[in-house]
Design a protein around this motif. Structure first.
Motif, mmCIF file in Angstrom:
data_model
loop_
_atom_site.group_PDB
_atom_site.id
_atom_site.type_symbol
_atom_site.label_atom_id
_atom_site.label_comp_id
_atom_site.label_asym_id
_atom_site.label_seq_id
_atom_site.Cartn_x
_atom_site.Cartn_y
_atom_site.Cartn_z
ATOM 1 N N VAL A 98 0.845 -1.194 0.000
ATOM 2 C CA VAL A 98 0.000 0.000 0.000
ATOM 3 C C VAL A 98 0.878 1.240 0.000
ATOM 4 O O VAL A 98 2.026 1.207 0.456
ATOM 5 C CB VAL A 98 -0.959 0.029 1.209
ATOM 6 N N ALA A 99 0.320 2.348 -0.491
ATOM 7 C CA ALA A 99 1.145 3.529 -0.729
ATOM 8 C C ALA A 99 1.208 4.497 0.444
ATOM 9 O O ALA A 99 2.190 5.213 0.603
ATOM 10 C CB ALA A 99 0.630 4.271 -1.974
ATOM 11 N N THR A 100 0.174 4.548 1.277
ATOM 12 C CA THR A 100 0.101 5.611 2.274
ATOM 13 C C THR A 100 -0.066 5.056 3.690
ATOM 14 O O THR A 100 -0.481 3.911 3.888
ATOM 15 C CB THR A 100 -1.086 6.555 1.978
ATOM 16 N N VAL A 101 0.225 5.914 4.651
ATOM 17 C CA VAL A 101 0.076 5.555 6.062
ATOM 18 C C VAL A 101 -1.386 5.269 6.395
ATOM 19 O O VAL A 101 -1.689 4.364 7.175
ATOM 20 C CB VAL A 101 0.624 6.690 6.957
ATOM 21 N N THR A 102 -2.307 6.036 5.807
ATOM 22 C CA THR A 102 -3.726 5.831 6.111
ATOM 23 C C THR A 102 -4.187 4.447 5.651
ATOM 24 O O THR A 102 -4.935 3.762 6.360
ATOM 25 C CB THR A 102 -4.573 6.921 5.433
ATOM 26 N N GLN A 103 -3.746 4.026 4.468
ATOM 27 C CA GLN A 103 -4.094 2.681 4.000
ATOM 28 C C GLN A 103 -3.487 1.616 4.901
ATOM 29 O O GLN A 103 -4.150 0.638 5.272
ATOM 30 C CB GLN A 103 -3.596 2.473 2.568
ATOM 31 N N MET A 104 -2.217 1.785 5.246
ATOM 32 C CA MET A 104 -1.541 0.811 6.096
ATOM 33 C C MET A 104 -2.229 0.689 7.450
ATOM 34 O O MET A 104 -2.460 -0.420 7.954
ATOM 35 C CB MET A 104 -0.074 1.213 6.297
ATOM 36 N N SER A 105 -2.594 1.828 8.041
ATOM 37 C CA SER A 105 -3.228 1.817 9.350
ATOM 38 C C SER A 105 -4.563 1.088 9.318
ATOM 39 O O SER A 105 -4.853 0.239 10.167
ATOM 40 C CB SER A 105 -3.428 3.251 9.843
ATOM 41 N N TRP A 124 -12.250 5.251 -1.871
ATOM 42 C CA TRP A 124 -10.795 5.307 -1.986
ATOM 43 C C TRP A 124 -10.413 5.392 -3.463
ATOM 44 O O TRP A 124 -10.809 4.557 -4.271
ATOM 45 C CB TRP A 124 -10.170 4.056 -1.354
ATOM 46 N N THR A 125 -9.679 6.422 -3.830
ATOM 47 C CA THR A 125 -9.221 6.597 -5.204
ATOM 48 C C THR A 125 -7.726 6.862 -5.205
ATOM 49 O O THR A 125 -7.138 7.245 -4.185
ATOM 50 C CB THR A 125 -9.928 7.784 -5.879
ATOM 51 N N LEU A 126 -7.088 6.650 -6.367
ATOM 52 C CA LEU A 126 -5.654 6.920 -6.481
ATOM 53 C C LEU A 126 -5.347 8.382 -6.179
ATOM 54 O O LEU A 126 -4.341 8.704 -5.542
ATOM 55 C CB LEU A 126 -5.172 6.565 -7.894
ATOM 56 N N GLU A 127 -6.216 9.278 -6.643
ATOM 57 C CA GLU A 127 -5.977 10.706 -6.405
ATOM 58 C C GLU A 127 -6.005 11.045 -4.923
ATOM 59 O O GLU A 127 -5.190 11.828 -4.433
ATOM 60 C CB GLU A 127 -7.032 11.543 -7.151
ATOM 61 N N LYS A 128 -6.943 10.427 -4.164
ATOM 62 C CA LYS A 128 -7.075 10.759 -2.747
ATOM 63 C C LYS A 128 -5.887 10.280 -1.919
ATOM 64 O O LYS A 128 -5.581 10.871 -0.886
ATOM 65 C CB LYS A 128 -8.377 10.174 -2.182
ATOM 66 N N VAL A 129 -5.237 9.199 -2.367
ATOM 67 C CA VAL A 129 -4.071 8.725 -1.616
ATOM 68 C C VAL A 129 -2.776 9.270 -2.204
ATOM 69 O O VAL A 129 -1.683 8.855 -1.831
ATOM 70 C CB VAL A 129 -4.017 7.181 -1.565
ATOM 71 N N GLY A 130 -2.896 10.227 -3.130
ATOM 72 C CA GLY A 130 -1.727 10.954 -3.602
ATOM 73 C C GLY A 130 -0.912 10.268 -4.670
ATOM 74 O O GLY A 130 0.229 10.649 -4.924
#
Length: 349
Positions: A221-228, A309-315
């Motif tokens: 996963v790309a972001t901390v929010t996804q990982m958490s 959840w979209t690619l844009e929202k997770v940067g």
């Protein structure tokens, strides 16, 4: 649905003939020019490589051993080697972002992807991780790669087939939803699940059903929010070991006489890797000795109410439809040209 393991031992199907022996027509080679720049070229009888630093005829290297240095009439040197998989991955056409080799290597190692294993992967993206997983499971294993988008699946298929020389006997590429694929396999028939997707926690129930007890789940996963969120959802399911998570960074070194130092640029954050294992049915997870944070207990946090959840929202950068269409057209055409040349030249199976 029962997963059929392919026991084919055909070495030709796994690409070995294009990775050893003398250089032949149709081989892909990596040319390093005098300035240190790399170019990937397919050798053709009568062809010529030309750059602003000079060039050479393909016939000068066809039939020669791998690992050549050609000196031009001007005294410039060109190094010629078959590309490694890492070289191919970093230069191949992309529809979706690739899993970098530094992460693919860790995934296959920490995920314990072994020869003969049955592995489900989502999504296939541009095919980079699929290549590493296919190397790991071997021709006697099974890799089911699931991709939601047909255009990305076409790009992945062309990239992977070009690398191996033909369709790998262990590869089953499907377009659809990984949850549906996992729900269709026999319970406890999958050894490993590898997910590179926006919301992997949505498939925890299907993964639990498909994995063998002790089976490994690896998520990228790309972001901390996804990982958490992924970690807390795995804990809340009470079916998995306590997840571990990390990221890998790679820094090359500059080596020139006494000037030995780290390079100023490095491949830093690409993604987080989360690994957990399925417990046996009816077994409760081992209790942690420390009390989790209150937000974690209730799956709280800013992401708790987020459903879109979209690619844009997770940067993450999103390629335009026009660019993906062009990449798909180019790489599929290249694969078709290679396949026609192989058929005309005969098959040594």
């Amino acid at each position: 649905m029962s997963i059929q393991r392919n026991q084919s031992d055909s070495v030709n199907a796994c690409g070995q003939p294009t990775r050893r022996g003398p250089l032949t027509e149709g081989d892909r080679v990596q040319v390093r020019d005098p300035k240190g720049r790399f170019h990937q070229v397919i050798l053709v009888r009568g062809g010529r490589f030309q750059s602003n630093r000079g060039g050479f005829n393909h016939d000068d290297v066809i039939g020669a051993p791998d690992g050549q240095v050609i000196v031009t009439d001007e005294g410039r040197q060109f190094q010629i080697l078959r590309p490694l998989q890492v070289d191919y991955v970093m230069s191949m056409p992309r529809g979706a972002a690739v899993v970098y080799p530094k992460d693919a290597g860790v995934i296959t190692h920490m995920g314990d992807i072994f020869p003969g294993a049955t592995v489900v992967e989502a999504g296939a993206g541009s095919g980079a991780l699929s290549m590493a997983l296919l190397d790991a499971v071997g021709p006697g294993g099974t890799l089911i790669s699931v991709e939601r988008r047909q255009d990305f699946a076409d790009i992945a298929a062309a990239n992977v087939d070009l690398w191996f020389g033909r369709r790998h006997p262990a590869w089953d590429l499907r377009v659809g939803d990984v949850g549906d694929v996992l729900a269709a396999v026999d319970p406890g028939s999958v050894d490993r699940v590898v997910l590179d997707m926006l919301a992997p926690w949505e498939n925890i129930e299907a993964i639990t059903r498909a994995l063998i007890p002790g089976g490994v789940l690896v998520c990228y996963v790309a972001t901390v929010t996804q990982m958490s969120r992924l970690v807390e959802e795995l804990r809340a399911s009470k079916r998995f070991t306590d997840p571990i998570a990390w990221e890998d960074m790679r820094r090359q070194w500059h080596l020139d006489g006494l000037a030995v130092r780290p390079e100023h640029r490095m491949v830093a954050h690409t993604g987080f890797l989360v690994v957990s294992r399925l417990l046996a049915s009816g077994v409760s997870p081992q209790q942690r000795s420390t009390r989790p944070a209150k937000a974690a207990e209730g799956l709280g946090g800013a992401w708790d109410e987020e459903t879109d959840w979209t690619l844009e929202k997770v940067g993450q950068r999103v390629n335009s439809v026009k660019k993906v269409r062009k990449v798909r057209r180019d790489v599929v055409a290249q694969a078709d040209t290679w396949a026609r040349a192989g058929r005309e030249g005969g098959d040594d199976e």
